[in-house]
Write a protein that holds these residues in place. Structure first.
Motif, PDB file in Angstrom:
ATOM      1  N   THR A 267       0.841  -1.194   0.000  1.00 49.94           N
ATOM      2  CA  THR A 267       0.000   0.000   0.000  1.00 49.94           C
ATOM      3  C   THR A 267       0.878   1.247   0.000  1.00 49.94           C
ATOM      4  O   THR A 267       2.088   1.178   0.199  1.00 49.94           O
ATOM      5  CB  THR A 267      -0.931   0.007   1.221  1.00 49.94           C
ATOM      6  OG1 THR A 267      -0.139  -0.113   2.415  1.00 49.94           O
ATOM      7  CG2 THR A 267      -1.919  -1.139   1.156  1.00 49.94           C
TER       8      THR A 267
ATOM      9  N   VAL B  17      -0.839  -0.736  -4.516  1.00 52.29           N
ATOM     10  CA  VAL B  17      -1.956   0.200  -4.571  1.00 52.29           C
ATOM     11  C   VAL B  17      -1.556   1.542  -3.966  1.00 52.29           C
ATOM     12  O   VAL B  17      -0.584   1.634  -3.216  1.00 52.29           O
ATOM     13  CB  VAL B  17      -3.207  -0.348  -3.848  1.00 52.29           C
ATOM     14  CG1 VAL B  17      -3.706  -1.605  -4.532  1.00 52.29           C
ATOM     15  CG2 VAL B  17      -2.930  -0.616  -2.376  1.00 52.29           C
TER      16      VAL B  17
ATOM     17  N   GLU C  18      -7.266   5.240  -2.871  1.00 54.78           N
ATOM     18  CA  GLU C  18      -8.422   5.046  -3.736  1.00 54.78           C
ATOM     19  C   GLU C  18      -9.175   6.346  -3.980  1.00 54.78           C
ATOM     20  O   GLU C  18      -9.760   6.528  -5.057  1.00 54.78           O
ATOM     21  CB  GLU C  18      -9.368   4.029  -3.077  1.00 54.78           C
ATOM     22  CG  GLU C  18     -10.713   3.859  -3.720  1.00 54.78           C
ATOM     23  CD  GLU C  18     -10.715   2.890  -4.890  1.00 54.78           C
ATOM     24  OE1 GLU C  18     -11.682   2.899  -5.660  1.00 54.78           O
ATOM     25  OE2 GLU C  18      -9.734   2.124  -5.024  1.00 54.78           O
ATOM     26  N   ASN C  19      -9.174   7.232  -3.010  1.00 55.80           N
ATOM     27  CA  ASN C  19     -10.051   8.406  -3.052  1.00 55.80           C
ATOM     28  C   ASN C  19      -9.465   9.551  -3.880  1.00 55.80           C
ATOM     29  O   ASN C  19      -9.193  10.646  -3.387  1.00 55.80           O
ATOM     30  CB  ASN C  19     -10.397   8.878  -1.638  1.00 55.80           C
ATOM     31  CG  ASN C  19      -9.189   9.067  -0.733  1.00 55.80           C
ATOM     32  OD1 ASN C  19      -8.342   8.197  -0.622  1.00 55.80           O
ATOM     33  ND2 ASN C  19      -9.119  10.215  -0.080  1.00 55.80           N
TER      34      ASN C  19
ATOM     35  N   HIS D 158      -3.851   2.415  -8.893  1.00 53.01           N
ATOM     36  CA  HIS D 158      -5.193   1.966  -8.521  1.00 53.01           C
ATOM     37  C   HIS D 158      -5.259   1.874  -7.001  1.00 53.01           C
ATOM     38  O   HIS D 158      -4.242   1.697  -6.331  1.00 53.01           O
ATOM     39  CB  HIS D 158      -5.514   0.619  -9.172  1.00 53.01           C
ATOM     40  CG  HIS D 158      -4.466  -0.429  -8.983  1.00 53.01           C
ATOM     41  ND1 HIS D 158      -3.280  -0.448  -9.693  1.00 53.01           N
ATOM     42  CD2 HIS D 158      -4.402  -1.491  -8.136  1.00 53.01           C
ATOM     43  CE1 HIS D 158      -2.535  -1.474  -9.298  1.00 53.01           C
ATOM     44  NE2 HIS D 158      -3.186  -2.116  -8.352  1.00 53.01           N
ATOM     45  N   GLY D 159      -6.473   1.972  -6.471  1.00 50.53           N
ATOM     46  CA  GLY D 159      -6.620   2.128  -5.032  1.00 50.53           C
ATOM     47  C   GLY D 159      -7.100   0.923  -4.268  1.00 50.53           C
ATOM     48  O   GLY D 159      -7.288   0.999  -3.048  1.00 50.53           O
ATOM     49  N   HIS D 160      -7.312  -0.197  -4.931  1.00 47.57           N
ATOM     50  CA  HIS D 160      -7.743  -1.412  -4.247  1.00 47.57           C
ATOM     51  C   HIS D 160      -7.250  -2.625  -5.013  1.00 47.57           C
ATOM     52  O   HIS D 160      -6.895  -2.534  -6.194  1.00 47.57           O
ATOM     53  CB  HIS D 160      -9.269  -1.458  -4.134  1.00 47.57           C
ATOM     54  CG  HIS D 160      -9.958  -1.572  -5.467  1.00 47.57           C
ATOM     55  ND1 HIS D 160     -10.292  -0.468  -6.226  1.00 47.57           N
ATOM     56  CD2 HIS D 160     -10.341  -2.664  -6.191  1.00 47.57           C
ATOM     57  CE1 HIS D 160     -10.865  -0.870  -7.354  1.00 47.57           C
ATOM     58  NE2 HIS D 160     -10.901  -2.200  -7.348  1.00 47.57           N
TER      59      HIS D 160
ATOM     60  N   VAL E 142      -8.181  -1.997   0.547  1.00 51.19           N
ATOM     61  CA  VAL E 142      -8.490  -0.656   0.067  1.00 51.19           C
ATOM     62  C   VAL E 142      -7.541   0.336   0.742  1.00 51.19           C
ATOM     63  O   VAL E 142      -7.381   0.330   1.959  1.00 51.19           O
ATOM     64  CB  VAL E 142      -9.952  -0.262   0.385  1.00 51.19           C
ATOM     65  CG1 VAL E 142     -10.235   1.155  -0.123  1.00 51.19           C
ATOM     66  CG2 VAL E 142     -10.922  -1.258  -0.237  1.00 51.19           C
ATOM     67  N   ASN E 143      -6.923   1.192  -0.063  1.00 53.94           N
ATOM     68  CA  ASN E 143      -6.016   2.226   0.430  1.00 53.94           C
ATOM     69  C   ASN E 143      -6.741   3.568   0.368  1.00 53.94           C
ATOM     70  O   ASN E 143      -7.289   3.931  -0.676  1.00 53.94           O
ATOM     71  CB  ASN E 143      -4.776   2.243  -0.470  1.00 53.94           C
ATOM     72  CG  ASN E 143      -3.553   2.896   0.141  1.00 53.94           C
ATOM     73  OD1 ASN E 143      -2.484   2.875  -0.445  1.00 53.94           O
ATOM     74  ND2 ASN E 143      -3.661   3.471   1.332  1.00 53.94           N
TER      75      ASN E 143
ATOM     76  N   GLY F 168     -14.351   7.971  -1.227  1.00 45.85           N
ATOM     77  CA  GLY F 168     -13.619   6.890  -1.883  1.00 45.85           C
ATOM     78  C   GLY F 168     -14.060   5.528  -1.397  1.00 45.85           C
ATOM     79  O   GLY F 168     -14.159   4.567  -2.171  1.00 45.85           O
ATOM     80  N   TRP F 169     -14.334   5.437  -0.110  1.00 48.88           N
ATOM     81  CA  TRP F 169     -14.797   4.179   0.466  1.00 48.88           C
ATOM     82  C   TRP F 169     -16.145   3.746  -0.123  1.00 48.88           C
ATOM     83  O   TRP F 169     -16.342   2.573  -0.444  1.00 48.88           O
ATOM     84  CB  TRP F 169     -14.912   4.314   1.979  1.00 48.88           C
ATOM     85  CG  TRP F 169     -15.699   3.222   2.634  1.00 48.88           C
ATOM     86  CD1 TRP F 169     -16.997   3.286   3.078  1.00 48.88           C
ATOM     87  CD2 TRP F 169     -15.258   1.893   2.909  1.00 48.88           C
ATOM     88  NE1 TRP F 169     -17.385   2.085   3.608  1.00 48.88           N
ATOM     89  CE2 TRP F 169     -16.338   1.211   3.518  1.00 48.88           C
ATOM     90  CE3 TRP F 169     -14.065   1.215   2.702  1.00 48.88           C
ATOM     91  CZ2 TRP F 169     -16.247  -0.123   3.919  1.00 48.88           C
ATOM     92  CZ3 TRP F 169     -13.967  -0.113   3.099  1.00 48.88           C
ATOM     93  CH2 TRP F 169     -15.048  -0.768   3.701  1.00 48.88           C
TER      94      TRP F 169
ATOM     95  N   ALA G 242     -15.620   2.194  -3.562  1.00 46.64           N
ATOM     96  CA  ALA G 242     -14.636   1.116  -3.712  1.00 46.64           C
ATOM     97  C   ALA G 242     -15.317  -0.252  -3.646  1.00 46.64           C
ATOM     98  O   ALA G 242     -16.247  -0.441  -2.859  1.00 46.64           O
ATOM     99  CB  ALA G 242     -13.584   1.212  -2.607  1.00 46.64           C
TER     100      ALA G 242
END
Length: 268
Positions: A65, A86, A89-90, A98-100, A113-114, A137-138, A141
Motif C-alpha cells: 500500500t 496500490v 483510492e479516493n 489503482h486504489g484497491h 483498500v487504500n 472513496g470508500w 470502492a
C-alpha cells in the motif's frame, strides 16, 4: 485467517530486514496474508524503488500500500502499474495507479483498500485538484469478501470517526503515515479492528525515519525545517511497526502487536 500488516517501511535497510525476517514471521505466526505500506521503501526514503518493492514481494508480501509518497519519482509511478501495489483510492480518474486490490487467501476473497486524508495529500502535485474525501472513496470502492483498509492520514479524529462509520463492513482500519505508533488496539462493536497508527518499520531515534540534523537546523535558522537540504534516512536501530489480526467471517476477533524474531533459530 491471520493477517500481518506492517506500517510505513522507510529506506533500504528496513526493507532488507523485513524481507529477511518475513518468512520467519509468516511461519511463527501462521500468517495467511501480508500487507505492507512501502511508499517510503526507496533508499532515499522518498517513494518506492523497484529493487526494494520486488525484494518485499519475493519475500512473501502479498499487497503493498502507499500514500502521499506514491508518486515521488518516475520509478515509483511505474511500480504503481503492478497489480499488488496500490495507492489511495479516493482520487479522481487520471491519477496513476489503482486504489484497491482483490487477493485470494485460502479460498477466500480479501479486498485491500487504500485511503488517505486531505492533510496527508494536500502537497502532492500528482493529485492536485483530484483529491476526494476518504469516505467518498470508500463508498465507491469494491468490497468483495473480507475488507482491510489502510488509512493513510495525519488526524487521529478522522481515522477514528471513519472506523466507527464503517464498523462491521471492514475487518480492519489500519492507520499509517505518521510513523509514530499509537498504543491502543481496538475491536469496535461490530467487529472492525482499529489501530489509529500502526507505526513505521524503519530506523528509530529519528524524525519519521530520517536524520534530524538538517530539519532541526532549518527550523533554528529560518523557521522552516525544510529550508535546509533534504535529510537522509537514519541509521538508527530498526523498529518493526506491525500488527497481527485474527479475522473470522470478515470480522476481527483478536489484534496484537508483534516484534522482530529475536534469534537466528527463529529466522532460519
Amino acid at each position: 485467517m491471520i493477517i500481518l500488516y506492517c506500517g510505513d517501511v522507510v529506506g533500504e535497510q528496513a526493507s532488507t530486514r523485513l524481507a529477511e525476517t518475513l518468512p520467519a514471521l509468516r511461519r511463527i505466526h501462521g500468517v495467511d496474508l501480508v500487507v505492507v505500506n512501502a511508499e517510503n521503501c526507496a533508499p532515499t526514503g522518498l517513494g518506492m524503488a523497484a529493487k526494494q518493492v520486488h525484494q518485499l514481494l519475493d519475500a512473501g508480501v502479498d499487497v503493498i500500500t502507499g500514500g502521499n509518497h506514491s508518486w515521488d519519482s518516475e520509478e515509483s509511478v511505474e511500480l504503481l502499474e503492478l497489480a499488488q501495489v496500490v495507492r489511495p483510492e479516493n482520487l479522481a480518474p487520471g491519477v496513476p495507479g489503482h486504489g484497491h486490490v482483490h487477493v485470494e487467501v485460502a479460498g477466500e476473497t480479501v479486498t485491500v483498500v487504500n485511503l488517505a486524508d486531505h492533510c496527508a495529500m494536500k502537497s502532492v502535485k500528482a493529485t492536485a485538484g483530484k483529491f476526494r474525501p476518504a469516505y467518498a472513496g470508500w463508498t465507491t470502492a469494491p468490497k468483495d469478501g473480507t475488507v482491510i483498509v489502510d488509512y493513510h492520514g495525519d488526524h487521529v479524529l478522522e481515522k477514528q470517526i471513519f472506523a466507527h462509520a464503517i464498523d462491521g463492513t471492514a475487518a480492519a482500519v489500519l492507520g499509517s503515515h505518521t510513523h509514530e505508533a499509537t498504543v491502543p488496539l481496538h475491536i469496535l462493536p461490530q467487529g472492525t479492528g482499529l489501530v489509529t497508527e500502526v507505526g513505521m518499520t524503519g530506523p528509530g531515534g529519528s524524525v519519521q525515519g530520517f536524520t534530524p540534523d538538517n530539519l532541526a537546523r532549518g527550523l533554528r535558522e529560518t523557521g522552516d525545517p525544510f529550508s535546509a537540504p533534504l535529510p537522509t534516512v537514519s541509521s538508527g536501530p530498526l523498529l518493526l511497526g506491525a500488527v497481527l489480526l485474527d479475522v473470522r467471517d470478515g470480522r476481527t476477533v483478536h489484534i496484537e502487536r508483534i516484534t522482530w524474531p529475536q534469534d537466528e533459530e527463529e529466522t532460519s
